[in-house]
Design a protein around this motif. Sequence first.
Motif, PDB file in Angstrom:
ATOM      1  N   ALA A 125       1.362 -12.576  -0.841  1.00 16.15           N
ATOM      2  CA  ALA A 125       0.534 -12.007  -1.904  1.00 16.15           C
ATOM      3  C   ALA A 125      -0.184 -10.752  -1.413  1.00 16.15           C
ATOM      4  CB  ALA A 125      -0.475 -13.042  -2.399  1.00 16.15           C
ATOM      5  N   VAL A 126      -0.719 -10.812  -0.195  1.00 15.32           N
ATOM      6  CA  VAL A 126      -1.414  -9.652   0.379  1.00 15.32           C
ATOM      7  C   VAL A 126      -0.430  -8.512   0.610  1.00 15.32           C
ATOM      8  CG1 VAL A 126      -2.679  -8.805   2.388  1.00 15.32           C
ATOM      9  CG2 VAL A 126      -3.195 -11.076   1.456  1.00 15.32           C
ATOM     10  N   GLN A 127       0.699  -8.823   1.222  1.00  6.53           N
ATOM     11  CA  GLN A 127       1.686  -7.797   1.583  1.00  6.53           C
ATOM     12  C   GLN A 127       2.330  -7.167   0.353  1.00  6.53           C
ATOM     13  OE1 GLN A 127       5.489  -8.861   1.686  1.00  6.53           O
ATOM     14  NE2 GLN A 127       5.583  -6.654   1.348  1.00  6.53           N
ATOM     15  N   GLU A 128       2.738  -8.006  -0.612  1.00  9.61           N
ATOM     16  CA  GLU A 128       3.406  -7.481  -1.809  1.00  9.61           C
ATOM     17  C   GLU A 128       2.445  -6.631  -2.648  1.00  9.61           C
ATOM     18  OE1 GLU A 128       6.522  -7.688  -2.739  1.00  9.61           O
ATOM     19  OE2 GLU A 128       7.395  -9.299  -1.547  1.00  9.61           O
ATOM     20  N   LYS A 129       1.192  -7.026  -2.705  1.00 13.75           N
ATOM     21  CA  LYS A 129       0.194  -6.247  -3.444  1.00 13.75           C
ATOM     22  C   LYS A 129       0.046  -4.853  -2.841  1.00 13.75           C
ATOM     23  CE  LYS A 129      -4.703  -6.349  -4.877  1.00 13.75           C
ATOM     24  NZ  LYS A 129      -5.174  -5.126  -4.197  1.00 13.75           N
ATOM     25  N   ALA A 130      -0.116  -4.801  -1.522  1.00 13.71           N
ATOM     26  CA  ALA A 130      -0.276  -3.507  -0.853  1.00 13.71           C
ATOM     27  C   ALA A 130       0.968  -2.643  -1.020  1.00 13.71           C
ATOM     28  CB  ALA A 130      -0.581  -3.717   0.627  1.00 13.71           C
ATOM     29  N   ALA A 131       2.146  -3.248  -0.849  1.00 10.78           N
ATOM     30  CA  ALA A 131       3.385  -2.479  -0.967  1.00 10.78           C
ATOM     31  C   ALA A 131       3.557  -1.913  -2.367  1.00 10.78           C
ATOM     32  CB  ALA A 131       4.577  -3.367  -0.595  1.00 10.78           C
ATOM     33  N   ALA A 132       3.269  -2.723  -3.387  1.00 12.04           N
ATOM     34  CA  ALA A 132       3.419  -2.253  -4.765  1.00 12.04           C
ATOM     35  C   ALA A 132       2.431  -1.129  -5.068  1.00 12.04           C
ATOM     36  CB  ALA A 132       3.222  -3.410  -5.735  1.00 12.04           C
ATOM     37  N   GLU A 133       1.204  -1.256  -4.574  1.00 13.05           N
ATOM     38  CA  GLU A 133       0.200  -0.217  -4.809  1.00 13.05           C
ATOM     39  C   GLU A 133       0.617   1.104  -4.150  1.00 13.05           C
ATOM     40  OE1 GLU A 133      -3.800  -3.019  -5.167  1.00 13.05           O
ATOM     41  OE2 GLU A 133      -3.296  -2.060  -3.263  1.00 13.05           O
ATOM     42  N   PHE A 134       1.072   1.020  -2.898  1.00 13.12           N
ATOM     43  CA  PHE A 134       1.510   2.234  -2.213  1.00 13.12           C
ATOM     44  C   PHE A 134       2.755   2.825  -2.873  1.00 13.12           C
ATOM     45  CE2 PHE A 134      -0.691   0.561   1.773  1.00 13.12           C
ATOM     46  CZ  PHE A 134      -1.745   1.462   1.669  1.00 13.12           C
TER      47      PHE A 134
END
Length: 264
Positions: A125-134
């Motif tokens: 959840a943390v990783q996918e959120k950051a990747a999608a935002e970037f």
Amino acid sequence: MRRKSGDPATKERGDVVAGRPGQGEAAEYRPGYSKAAERIIDHIERNALRPGDRLPTEAEFAALLGISRGIARDAVKTLAAVGRISTERGRGIFVAEPSVLSPKLRGHFAPTKVEDIISLFEFRAVQEKAAAEFAAARATPAELVKIETALAEYAVQVPTRDPAELARCDIEFHSSVNRASHNPFLVEAAASVIALQRDVVAIAFGGYAGGPVELALEEHTAIFAAVRRGDAAAAGAAAVAHVDRSRRAFQEEIGKLVFQPDGG
């Protein structure tokens, strides 16, 4: 006629869920090959075997684990499919080369341990959120095309219900979003998590991939739409919603299966 839990055929099929009170005879079973695959991983870890070390043959594993040759064969195929072991015709079975995971993480992660599975989804959840935002802020036109292509391929596979193809398309979609983040650390971390989740799906859940594929398609579409319009906040929220829904689906499935709480 229902077999008793002590019957050999029942042990071949899997283990009775030792979970919730009142289930009794309605308890479900965990596939025998999945339990055998876990025990093969335990054999590798307990004996500190390294990549390239030879493993017992299917027949030897059957005798070692007290299971049928067929169950041993299915367990070996499962572990080979997720990259934990390699099989070479005419040579034998070997411990596979390590993935991008650190030896410590790979060695301590148990695909059938509830706490490890939940931790995996928390990190996703943390990783996918950051990747999608970037990705929403940094994706190039070419990268947007790749994400859209992966999404379209997933949509094509939804009616087929082919688990292998759906898994391939799912990985390609998320990997495309991760690459569009332009952050190599996120890309590598995502690859590690994807490898572990592949283990969970194949070994612990016998192919279960986290709920209705139509819903996953809708969630993927929401992630892509937000990334394409450059809305970082919406992209991150859509990614978290997708992972969180998958986590809940797996937790529901956990209630139907047996897991060893302490890896014992």
